[in-house]
Design a protein around this motif. Structure first.
Motif, PDB file in Angstrom:
ATOM      1  N   LEU B  25      34.010 -30.992  22.173  1.00 46.66           N
ATOM      2  CA  LEU B  25      34.978 -30.877  21.085  1.00 46.66           C
ATOM      3  C   LEU B  25      34.399 -31.403  19.781  1.00 46.66           C
ATOM      4  O   LEU B  25      34.505 -30.752  18.737  1.00 46.66           O
ATOM      5  N   ASP B  26      33.731 -32.564  19.859  1.00 46.53           N
ATOM      6  CA  ASP B  26      33.138 -33.137  18.649  1.00 46.53           C
ATOM      7  C   ASP B  26      32.040 -32.222  18.111  1.00 46.53           C
ATOM      8  O   ASP B  26      31.909 -32.044  16.902  1.00 46.53           O
ATOM      9  N   ASP B  27      31.254 -31.673  19.049  1.00 42.25           N
ATOM     10  CA  ASP B  27      30.176 -30.766  18.619  1.00 42.25           C
ATOM     11  C   ASP B  27      30.742 -29.565  17.874  1.00 42.25           C
ATOM     12  O   ASP B  27      30.250 -29.176  16.820  1.00 42.25           O
ATOM     13  N   VAL B  28      31.786 -28.977  18.464  1.00 43.73           N
ATOM     14  CA  VAL B  28      32.360 -27.783  17.845  1.00 43.73           C
ATOM     15  C   VAL B  28      32.916 -28.120  16.470  1.00 43.73           C
ATOM     16  O   VAL B  28      32.691 -27.397  15.495  1.00 43.73           O
ATOM     17  N   LYS B  29      33.604 -29.263  16.387  1.00 43.44           N
ATOM     18  CA  LYS B  29      34.176 -29.646  15.094  1.00 43.44           C
ATOM     19  C   LYS B  29      33.066 -29.906  14.081  1.00 43.44           C
ATOM     20  O   LYS B  29      33.172 -29.522  12.916  1.00 43.44           O
ATOM     21  N   ALA B  30      31.981 -30.550  14.560  1.00 44.35           N
ATOM     22  CA  ALA B  30      30.886 -30.854  13.638  1.00 44.35           C
ATOM     23  C   ALA B  30      30.216 -29.572  13.150  1.00 44.35           C
ATOM     24  O   ALA B  30      29.860 -29.446  11.982  1.00 44.35           O
ATOM     25  N   ASN B  31      30.038 -28.613  14.065  1.00 40.24           N
ATOM     26  CA  ASN B  31      29.380 -27.351  13.681  1.00 40.24           C
ATOM     27  C   ASN B  31      30.291 -26.468  12.838  1.00 40.24           C
ATOM     28  O   ASN B  31      29.808 -25.587  12.123  1.00 40.24           O
ATOM     29  N   GLY B  32      31.597 -26.661  13.021  1.00 43.29           N
ATOM     30  CA  GLY B  32      32.543 -25.797  12.324  1.00 43.29           C
ATOM     31  C   GLY B  32      32.581 -24.394  12.884  1.00 43.29           C
ATOM     32  O   GLY B  32      33.156 -23.479  12.286  1.00 43.29           O
ATOM     33  N   VAL B  33      31.964 -24.197  14.046  1.00 47.58           N
ATOM     34  CA  VAL B  33      31.946 -22.870  14.646  1.00 47.58           C
ATOM     35  C   VAL B  33      31.877 -23.032  16.162  1.00 47.58           C
ATOM     36  O   VAL B  33      31.254 -23.953  16.679  1.00 47.58           O
ATOM     37  N   LEU B  34      32.602 -22.150  16.861  1.00 47.84           N
ATOM     38  CA  LEU B  34      32.616 -22.183  18.325  1.00 47.84           C
ATOM     39  C   LEU B  34      31.596 -21.172  18.835  1.00 47.84           C
ATOM     40  O   LEU B  34      31.643 -20.001  18.467  1.00 47.84           O
ATOM     41  N   LYS B  35      30.678 -21.631  19.682  1.00 49.13           N
ATOM     42  CA  LYS B  35      29.706 -20.703  20.251  1.00 49.13           C
ATOM     43  C   LYS B  35      30.238 -20.207  21.585  1.00 49.13           C
ATOM     44  O   LYS B  35      30.378 -20.974  22.532  1.00 49.13           O
ATOM     45  N   CYS B  36      30.549 -18.934  21.636  1.00 53.19           N
ATOM     46  CA  CYS B  36      31.253 -18.396  22.784  1.00 53.19           C
ATOM     47  C   CYS B  36      30.420 -17.283  23.426  1.00 53.19           C
ATOM     48  O   CYS B  36      30.048 -16.321  22.747  1.00 53.19           O
ATOM     49  N   GLY B  37      30.125 -17.424  24.702  1.00 51.15           N
ATOM     50  CA  GLY B  37      29.338 -16.411  25.402  1.00 51.15           C
ATOM     51  C   GLY B  37      30.216 -15.258  25.856  1.00 51.15           C
ATOM     52  O   GLY B  37      31.267 -15.460  26.451  1.00 51.15           O
ATOM     53  N   VAL B  38      29.804 -14.030  25.523  1.00 46.05           N
ATOM     54  CA  VAL B  38      30.575 -12.845  25.911  1.00 46.05           C
ATOM     55  C   VAL B  38      29.628 -11.803  26.521  1.00 46.05           C
ATOM     56  O   VAL B  38      28.420 -11.984  26.530  1.00 46.05           O
ATOM     57  N   SER B  39      30.223 -10.712  27.017  1.00 42.06           N
ATOM     58  CA  SER B  39      29.398  -9.624  27.549  1.00 42.06           C
ATOM     59  C   SER B  39      28.603  -8.983  26.420  1.00 42.06           C
ATOM     60  O   SER B  39      29.023  -9.011  25.271  1.00 42.06           O
TER      61      SER B  39
END
Lengths: 426, 339
Positions: B25-39
């Motif tokens: 959660l902290d990482d995502v907030k710090a990056n300001g972007v969610l890295k999401c794996g998709v097909s």
């Protein structure tokens, strides 16, 4: 009575050759129907070609360029074959991936400048001064593709200048070898600790730059060319060094070169790509953002270098020992003899092998689709995944095959031109 | 510049390797972007459109989580992943969550160090045949040639099913779904088997879909859902409850259109109030803003809307809700209460 023998008093004018000995007829007789077996093979081949065209052309020539989905093609009674609308619809994506629309002039410009930069390397008739542009191009190309502040690349180039200056100054004081070591050290320290902060400070003062584009937006043919060209440009020099290392008298150098070449050649490229895409993350500290495209370029370069080294070693081995001995007899030192005598000949012999490796490398870039990078082949899956184009196959593969063929065929043509130019055995 | 990044990275490895990572959660907030794996591309579930914007059923889950955490459904970096690298990418920290038609199985959950944050689609393996084959049920498929994609649970399910029913079959192993479509259409096999949702999507692309039918039997359970790394409970809670929020929103009739109005002030239904943050402090318990769920719903709509837009009956894929209807309507989609 003496009979006058018949003597022609004037020369006969030149007659045209019999129709069977000229033009297309002769060409066909010599090349296609010179013997019975040749005739049979020719006829069969012609039949196969005609059959293939008969099957393929009607499929290809379809008025489907404007279709906006596969469903539209299927429902249109005028379209019975290929649905080219997909190429029209996704052309931009197949070329640039997700690169921002407003910045797509940058990869285009980088590509055109790349052609300018390689021209003096490929054709020796061009003015030699252009080589300076070629030397600058790697920085310019990287800056155009990834964007950001202009100061970053400039500061990296400044590193070279600093290295040269340090070497000039020190070589009078501490001797040649120490000067080389120290100047390299200073340059590396500059890149590690100087570039980031100074470039940051300078861009604070004079913010000259273009929008940054992340590697994850790279895709399509542009990604293939980026990986392929970097791999080609880097693998040749590294390959030459490795090939020389493998022939070296120095045990450690030889051992390292042989170990590297044999290890890399023993591992499939796809394994190296998986290493780049997933395994490296386990070794790097959490949170490090080590660019995936950069990782892939490094792996592809390493892989191609090992093959390149062996191709060049083949060229070196083909030279008679007399050439090495002659170089020694002239009193040339190692680097001089390599540069002036050995390498020009060895490289000339290796041209077909080198270009073969280049072509292989360029086509191998499509393997990156397996690790989820969206090169043209990777994009096929993405395009099939949309509801508009689900179920489309041949049109995309045909188009991509054509794109790749244009590049590989020009490379192969150039290698033939070069071989002809350098041919000395008249 | 790139070179300096590389060298700097290598130098930093030694220094930072020991440092423990903060929570996702902290990482995502710090990056300001969610890295999401998709097909890399699957009809209805994840695919980029002509402008490079990702759309799909799985993609919507990523956007919902990004909206809940960062307040912006577009603050997502989509990482297209192949079947082969998806779990390693998650475990190595390259992505924050995986939303990629991944079946929840015992060994993946227990052995691979993954946590499944719920089920967003109940799938199952089915069969498609030509109508003129005259087959009405999978039990009549004795001796058929079957097109299957290799290396998936599909292959094992098929073997189990035919053995259990005392039938034999001739497998035609195939690498990708697109190839399978071609093989099936060219008559290389009588039957094409894969997840029922993919069968429906495939059938929709045929020149004459009416000549083909999907048999009624579903021979396996394929609960698909978002996945996160094991051992980061605050993060898996966020993903799980974001998905639950979308489902609850459908139950309670909160839609993309009316969520702003309902979230403006506390209304009559206490659960809607708790969900949308006008009452209680559920958001704070997750470490998020009070309007986290409202943001998620505003970004993608409720579960039913996500389904309808991406794979529902109005789309080319045309899936009916079936098992994926709400529990109140005879389906399996159910969520624990927001309390």
């Amino acid at each position: 009575m003496t009979q006058e023998p018949y003597v022609r008093t004037e020369m006969l004018s030149e007659q045209p050759a019999p129709s069977g000995q000229t033009g297309i007829v002769k060409w066909m007789r010599v090349n296609l129907f010179s013997s019975i077996s040749n005739s049979i093979i020719s006829l069969l081949t012609i039949l196969v070609v005609i059959f293939a065209l008969y099957e393929f052309l009607p499929w290809m020539l379809q008025p489907s360029w404007g279709a906006e989905s596969l469903r539209e093609c299927l429902n249109d009674p005028n379209i019975t074959g290929a649905c080219w609308g997909v190429i029209n619809d996704r052309f931009n994506q197949l070329m640039f991936g997700f690169y921002p629309h407003e910045s797509q002039w940058r990869p285009l410009l980088a590509f055109v400048l790349m052609l300018v930069a390689v021209a003096p390397v490929l054709f020796d008739k061009l003015p030699r001064k252009m080589v300076w542009f070629s030397a600058l191009y790697p920085f310019l190309g990287v800056w155009l593709l990834w964007g950001g502040t202009i100061w970053g690349p400039l500061m990296v180039i400044a590193g070279f200048v600093i290295g040269v200056v340090v070497h000039k100054v020190l070589s009078n004081i501490v001797g040649s070898l120490a000067a080389i070591i120290l100047s390299v050290l200073v340059t590396i320290l500059w890149w590690l600790y100087g570039v980031g902060s100074i470039a940051g400070a300078l861009s604070g003062i004079a913010p000259i730059g273009i929008a940054e584009v992340s590697s994850s937006d790279f895709g399509g043919l542009m990604l293939s060319i980026t990986i392929g060209v970097s791999g080609i440009a880097l693998s040749l020099p590294i390959g030459i060094v490795l090939a020389l290392g493998r022939q070296s008298d120095m045990f450690v150098i030889k051992l390292l070169s042989v170990g590297f070449i044999e290890f890399i050649r023993g591992v499939p490229l796809i394994t190296l790509l998986f290493t780049a895409s997933v395994l490296l993350n386990f070794f790097l500290p959490p949170g490090t953002n080590f660019d995936l495209v950069l990782r892939v370029i490094i792996m592809v370069t390493i892989f191609a270098s090992a093959y390149m080294a062996e191709v060049i070693r083949g060229g070196l081995a083909a030279l008679p020992t007399g050439q090495y001995e002659a170089a020694d007899a002239l009193g040339l030192d190692y680097w001089q003899s390599m540069q002036l005598i050995i390498m020009p000949q060895a490289l000339k012999i290796s041209i077909p092998g080198i270009v073969g490796t280049f072509i292989g490398l360029f086509k191998d870039t499509t393997l990156v689709s397996i690790i989820g990078l969206l090169d043209p082949v990777g994009l096929i899956v993405s395009i099939q995944g949309t509801s508009d184009w689900n179920g489309i196959v041949w049109e995309l593969y045909t188009f991509i095959a054509l794109m790749f063929w244009v590049f590989t065929f020009s490379m192969s043509r150039y290698s033939m031109y070069l071989e002809n130019k350098l041919k000395t055995s008249h | 510049m790139k070179k300096s990044v590389l060298l700097g990275t290598l130098a930093a490895v030694g220094v930072l390797a020991g440092a423990a990572s903060a929570g996702t959660l902290d990482d995502v907030k710090a990056n300001g972007v969610l890295k999401c794996g998709v097909s890399t591309g699957l009809a209805g579930f994840a695919s980029p459109d002509a402008n490079g914007r990702w759309e799909g059923f799985d993609v919507a889950v990523c956007r919902a989580v990004a909206a809940a955490v960062l307040g912006d459904g577009d603050a997502v970096q989509f990482v297209p992943l192949s079947t082969k690298v998806r779990f390693t990418a998650l475990n190595s920290g390259e992505i924050d969550m995986l939303s990629r038609v991944t079946t929840w199985t015992f060994s993946r959950d227990v052995d691979l160090g993954l946590t499944f944050a719920g089920v967003n689609y109940y799938d199952g393996q089915g069969f498609m045949v030509r109508k003129d084959l005259g087959v009405g049920s999978a039990t009549e498929l004795d001796g058929a040639t079957v097109c299957i994609t290799t290396g998936t649970t599909t292959e094992l399910n098929l073997a189990d099913y035919f053995r259990a029913n005392g039938m034999s079959y001739e497998p035609v192993p195939i690498e990708t779904n697109a190839e399978a479509q071609l093989q099936y259409l060219s008559g290389a096999c009588d039957v094409f088997t894969t997840d029922a949702s993919a069968l429906a999507a495939t059938r929709a692309t045929f020149a004459s879909p009416d000549e083909h039918m999907v048999l009624p039997e579903i021979i396996s359970k394929e609960p698909l859902g978002p996945v996160v790394r094991e051992g980061d409970e605050p993060w898996s809670d966020i993903v799980r409850w974001t998905l639950n929020a979308l489902i609850t929103a459908e139950e309670k009739g909160v839609t993309q259109a009316n969520v702003a109005e309902l979230a403006a002030s506390a209304g009559g239904d206490p659960e809607i109030n708790r969900l949308l943050g006008t009452e209680g402090d559920l958001g704070a318990m997750l470490g998020l803003e009070a309007d986290w769920a409202a943001n998620a719903i505003a970004a993608v709509g409720n579960y039913g809307e996500v389904f309808e837009v991406n794979v529902g009956e109005s789309t080319a894929i045309g899936l009916s809700r079936g098992l994926n209807a709400l529990w109140t309507q005879g389906g399996l989609i159910y969520t624990p209460p927001f309390r």
